[in-house]
Motif scaffolding. Sequence first.
Motif, PDB file in Angstrom:
ATOM      1  N   ALA A 149      72.507   9.919  -4.462  1.00  0.00           N
ATOM      2  CA  ALA A 149      72.117  10.581  -6.007  1.00  0.00           C
ATOM      3  C   ALA A 149      73.413  10.788  -6.542  1.00  0.00           C
ATOM      4  CB  ALA A 149      71.324  11.841  -5.624  1.00  0.00           C
ATOM      5  N   ALA A 150      74.518  11.150  -5.774  1.00  0.00           N
ATOM      6  CA  ALA A 150      75.810  11.501  -6.514  1.00  0.00           C
ATOM      7  C   ALA A 150      76.438  10.190  -6.936  1.00  0.00           C
ATOM      8  CB  ALA A 150      76.963  12.129  -5.375  1.00  0.00           C
ATOM      9  N   TYR A 151      76.365   9.157  -6.412  1.00  0.00           N
ATOM     10  CA  TYR A 151      76.545   7.775  -6.739  1.00  0.00           C
ATOM     11  C   TYR A 151      76.168   7.401  -8.196  1.00  0.00           C
ATOM     12  CZ  TYR A 151      77.428   2.627  -6.929  1.00  0.00           C
ATOM     13  OH  TYR A 151      78.056   1.550  -7.054  1.00  0.00           O
ATOM     14  N   TYR A 152      74.805   7.555  -8.181  1.00  0.00           N
ATOM     15  CA  TYR A 152      73.964   7.148  -9.323  1.00  0.00           C
ATOM     16  C   TYR A 152      74.281   7.992 -10.561  1.00  0.00           C
ATOM     17  CZ  TYR A 152      69.954   6.178 -12.280  1.00  0.00           C
ATOM     18  OH  TYR A 152      68.892   5.746 -13.342  1.00  0.00           O
ATOM     19  N   ARG A 153      74.411   9.299 -10.320  1.00  0.00           N
ATOM     20  CA  ARG A 153      74.894  10.277 -11.459  1.00  0.00           C
ATOM     21  C   ARG A 153      76.579   9.818 -12.029  1.00  0.00           C
ATOM     22  NH1 ARG A 153      74.084  16.425  -9.755  1.00  0.00           N
ATOM     23  NH2 ARG A 153      75.307  15.758  -8.118  1.00  0.00           N
ATOM     24  N   ARG A 154      77.196   9.367 -11.111  1.00  0.00           N
ATOM     25  CA  ARG A 154      78.470   9.025 -11.417  1.00  0.00           C
ATOM     26  C   ARG A 154      78.508   7.662 -12.400  1.00  0.00           C
ATOM     27  NH1 ARG A 154      82.330   5.605  -9.369  1.00  0.00           N
ATOM     28  NH2 ARG A 154      81.309   5.362  -7.267  1.00  0.00           N
ATOM     29  N   LYS A 155      77.621   6.625 -11.760  1.00  0.00           N
ATOM     30  CA  LYS A 155      77.420   5.458 -12.533  1.00  0.00           C
ATOM     31  C   LYS A 155      76.580   5.410 -13.924  1.00  0.00           C
ATOM     32  CE  LYS A 155      78.216   1.684 -10.750  1.00  0.00           C
ATOM     33  NZ  LYS A 155      79.200   0.812 -10.835  1.00  0.00           N
ATOM     34  N   TYR A 156      75.646   6.579 -13.804  1.00  0.00           N
ATOM     35  CA  TYR A 156      74.721   6.764 -15.094  1.00  0.00           C
ATOM     36  C   TYR A 156      74.739   7.840 -15.501  1.00  0.00           C
ATOM     37  CZ  TYR A 156      73.470   2.042 -12.897  1.00  0.00           C
ATOM     38  OH  TYR A 156      73.689   0.825 -12.286  1.00  0.00           O
ATOM     39  N   PRO A 157      75.864   8.287 -16.041  1.00  0.00           N
ATOM     40  CA  PRO A 157      75.793   9.940 -16.433  1.00  0.00           C
ATOM     41  C   PRO A 157      74.797  10.409 -17.540  1.00  0.00           C
ATOM     42  CG  PRO A 157      77.789   8.745 -17.176  1.00  0.00           C
ATOM     43  CD  PRO A 157      77.315   7.781 -16.225  1.00  0.00           C
ATOM     44  N   GLU A 158      74.428   9.323 -18.277  1.00  0.00           N
ATOM     45  CA  GLU A 158      73.599   9.693 -19.455  1.00  0.00           C
ATOM     46  C   GLU A 158      72.136   9.666 -19.036  1.00  0.00           C
ATOM     47  OE1 GLU A 158      73.373   5.386 -18.677  1.00  0.00           O
ATOM     48  OE2 GLU A 158      75.181   6.634 -18.837  1.00  0.00           O
ATOM     49  N   LYS A 187      67.957  11.264 -14.263  1.00  0.00           N
ATOM     50  CA  LYS A 187      67.350  11.317 -13.060  1.00  0.00           C
ATOM     51  C   LYS A 187      68.613  11.676 -11.984  1.00  0.00           C
ATOM     52  CE  LYS A 187      65.625   8.091  -9.594  1.00  0.00           C
ATOM     53  NZ  LYS A 187      64.412   8.705  -9.561  1.00  0.00           N
ATOM     54  N   PHE A 188      68.215  12.658 -11.198  1.00  0.00           N
ATOM     55  CA  PHE A 188      68.977  13.154 -10.241  1.00  0.00           C
ATOM     56  C   PHE A 188      69.962  14.318 -10.868  1.00  0.00           C
ATOM     57  CE2 PHE A 188      69.082   9.071  -7.933  1.00  0.00           C
ATOM     58  CZ  PHE A 188      68.169   9.366  -6.867  1.00  0.00           C
ATOM     59  N   ALA A 189      69.459  14.750 -12.008  1.00  0.00           N
ATOM     60  CA  ALA A 189      70.308  15.778 -12.815  1.00  0.00           C
ATOM     61  C   ALA A 189      70.166  17.037 -12.104  1.00  0.00           C
ATOM     62  CB  ALA A 189      69.790  15.838 -14.299  1.00  0.00           C
ATOM     63  N   ASP A 190      69.082  17.450 -11.490  1.00  0.00           N
ATOM     64  CA  ASP A 190      68.836  18.868 -10.956  1.00  0.00           C
ATOM     65  C   ASP A 190      69.372  18.674  -9.377  1.00  0.00           C
ATOM     66  OD1 ASP A 190      66.889  16.961 -10.031  1.00  0.00           O
ATOM     67  OD2 ASP A 190      65.141  18.695 -10.147  1.00  0.00           O
ATOM     68  N   VAL A 191      69.986  17.599  -8.668  1.00  0.00           N
ATOM     69  CA  VAL A 191      70.417  17.857  -7.463  1.00  0.00           C
ATOM     70  C   VAL A 191      71.465  18.469  -7.308  1.00  0.00           C
ATOM     71  CG1 VAL A 191      71.281  16.277  -5.567  1.00  0.00           C
ATOM     72  CG2 VAL A 191      69.383  15.231  -7.170  1.00  0.00           C
ATOM     73  N   SER A 192      71.650  19.315  -6.185  1.00  0.00           N
ATOM     74  CA  SER A 192      72.761  20.196  -6.151  1.00  0.00           C
ATOM     75  C   SER A 192      74.069  19.387  -5.910  1.00  0.00           C
ATOM     76  CB  SER A 192      72.596  21.073  -4.716  1.00  0.00           C
ATOM     77  OG  SER A 192      73.836  21.561  -4.679  1.00  0.00           O
ATOM     78  N   GLU A 193      75.245  20.217  -6.378  1.00  0.00           N
ATOM     79  CA  GLU A 193      76.594  19.516  -5.973  1.00  0.00           C
ATOM     80  C   GLU A 193      76.849  19.463  -4.626  1.00  0.00           C
ATOM     81  OE1 GLU A 193      79.846  22.125  -7.294  1.00  0.00           O
ATOM     82  OE2 GLU A 193      78.480  23.668  -7.843  1.00  0.00           O
ATOM     83  N   TYR A 194      76.098  20.314  -3.751  1.00  0.00           N
ATOM     84  CA  TYR A 194      76.351  20.199  -2.333  1.00  0.00           C
ATOM     85  C   TYR A 194      75.518  19.372  -1.535  1.00  0.00           C
ATOM     86  CZ  TYR A 194      78.676  24.724  -3.423  1.00  0.00           C
ATOM     87  OH  TYR A 194      79.552  25.736  -4.027  1.00  0.00           O
ATOM     88  N   ASN A 195      74.910  18.359  -2.457  1.00  0.00           N
ATOM     89  CA  ASN A 195      73.935  17.504  -1.666  1.00  0.00           C
ATOM     90  C   ASN A 195      74.693  16.563  -0.790  1.00  0.00           C
ATOM     91  OD1 ASN A 195      72.913  14.151  -2.386  1.00  0.00           O
ATOM     92  ND2 ASN A 195      71.326  15.631  -1.880  1.00  0.00           N
ATOM     93  N   CYS A 196      74.343  16.277   0.520  1.00  0.00           N
ATOM     94  CA  CYS A 196      74.933  15.479   1.505  1.00  0.00           C
ATOM     95  C   CYS A 196      74.149  14.520   2.104  1.00  0.00           C
ATOM     96  CB  CYS A 196      75.606  16.502   2.397  1.00  0.00           C
ATOM     97  SG  CYS A 196      74.372  17.459   3.390  1.00  0.00           S
ATOM     98  N   TRP A 197      74.722  13.787   2.905  1.00  0.00           N
ATOM     99  CA  TRP A 197      73.954  12.604   3.762  1.00  0.00           C
ATOM    100  C   TRP A 197      73.179  13.515   4.749  1.00  0.00           C
ATOM    101  CZ3 TRP A 197      73.444   7.499   2.562  1.00  0.00           C
ATOM    102  CH2 TRP A 197      74.100   6.893   1.701  1.00  0.00           C
ATOM    103  N   ASP A 198      71.876  13.132   5.003  1.00  0.00           N
ATOM    104  CA  ASP A 198      71.058  13.637   6.202  1.00  0.00           C
ATOM    105  C   ASP A 198      70.258  12.517   6.675  1.00  0.00           C
ATOM    106  OD1 ASP A 198      68.912  13.221   4.277  1.00  0.00           O
ATOM    107  OD2 ASP A 198      68.983  15.105   3.652  1.00  0.00           O
ATOM    108  N   VAL A 199      69.576  12.970   7.899  1.00  0.00           N
ATOM    109  CA  VAL A 199      68.735  11.915   8.466  1.00  0.00           C
ATOM    110  C   VAL A 199      67.810  11.223   7.577  1.00  0.00           C
ATOM    111  CG1 VAL A 199      69.077  13.011  10.551  1.00  0.00           C
ATOM    112  CG2 VAL A 199      67.123  13.638   9.018  1.00  0.00           C
TER     113      VAL A 199
END
Length: 535
Positions: free
Chosen positions: A223-232, A235-247
């Motif tokens: 999600a963080a990668y997609y937001r950095r690559k496609y800021p406009e 999608k994933f705009a409402d994902v928390s800044e604390y989003n992390c890798w999980d199972v």
Amino acid sequence: MVIGKYIRLSQADRDVMKKGDKAESESIAHQRDLIQRYINLHSDLKGCEVREFYDDGYSGTNFRRPSFERLLEQIKKGEIGCVIVKDFSRFGRDYIELGDYLERIFPFLGVRFISVNDGYDSNDFKGTTGGLDVVLKNIVYDFYSKDLSVKVRTAKRAKMRRGEYIGGHVPYGLKKHPSIKGKLEIDEEAASVVREIFDLFLGDMKVVDIARELNRRGCETPAAYYRRKYPESKKFADVSEYNCWDVNNVRKILTQEMYYGAVAGHKREAVVVGGKQTKAVPKEEQLIVENMHPGIITKDEFVRVQEKIRRKKKPVRETKPYLLKSKVVCGYCGSNMRRVWNNIRERWHYGYWKCDRKAYFSDAECVKYVRDEVLETAVWNAIRGMMCLTDNARGRMNIQSEIQNGESIRLAKELAELQRMLEKCRSDKFVNVDGFMAGWIGEEEYQRKREELTEESGKLEEKIREADERLKAAERMKNTEILMTLDVLDRFSGETGLTAEMADALVKKVTVYAKDRVEIEWDFSEDVYGFIMGE
């Protein structure tokens, strides 16, 4: 009477119009002009206040549309007394639900409904749908929509069988080909992480440990990668800044066929033709076409990973409903908390909610876990407290309604008197002009009187605007939302504990700060809550 002009243009309309096979007869502008001409030609409608609502790009097969919902909200508040559409299909293509609006909802709310091209005016039919011809039209609209959905689905399936990628969001590690439509290629920056995840898992590292390792190194999540690559993109705009890798996101990557060069389609399908609700399609029925793009891993590696995943023994899970599903949030990082079960001796026992960030970052302030029963009891106690106060709230509501009704009558009289004074002022202006033209009023007196009347009319117009706003505010304060909330609470008055239906109707979000500190955000305004609680 206030008229609600409702206009709708679906994406299917746009697609057909682009091809030139269809005139602009369905366009927003055409619908707007058609309805306005109808209003101008009918004396009982001409001169009424008109409010416009239009949904652009929304299907008529369901009624969950932003402007349509705003229209309904204003109807419920008593602000709109008439709805006009171009034809029934613009209002909706589900003939059963459309009939429900025409025969039950609108007559109950005292709303007049007009469909211009269908020659339908509810005033002529006294709450019925106007006979068999209207019913048949609705059925035709409904079947047309379903037939269109089948054709669209058939065209998409044909593309899937050819191995074309028709999805919107491309899996992490891949990207759309810049020049070939429906083709994918490797996104090297993210692909290196995907390769590492497969290598670590084949090297006997557990999924949870892979997630911890990626978080330790500060590796961006998909999600963080997609937001950095496609800021406009939204999608994933409402994902928390604390989003992390999980199972979950690690396992999702490990089970993605597209990483060995295949294109997987038809993973989900609609439950009913034309409906929005979907269900998962079994793996053997999915359309998987191999060798459609370069692979990040080999097929052999993918097969070995799937065999390893299948070998893991899954304990028997006790079945208990998720009463607060998708409503529990960590108060520190804002992430949705995940509901898990305590696994003791290969059996799942009590459930609890946990914040994944705490699991992967031991120094995070997030809540480690909170028991299911704790949250459900807290929510139930809060709802039960409101239920005990509904009778008292209704009594106060009745008193307040009487006061508001009196205030509305007083304001209506004040508004009528101001409008009468404004009409007299305008009439005096004409008399002043006539007197000057006839010669029995001198120019100096004419100019003085004209300035006085102009100033007076300006003040009256301002007072009328203010009085009209106060009257509308008084009408809005009839507190329809309070009555609706009290009705919902009464509906559950016989319950002895929290139910899923109760949580869906009343609870918007439960924020957890500690095992003994939770905050409940209700699915109604704070003003309504304060009124019920007597604050």
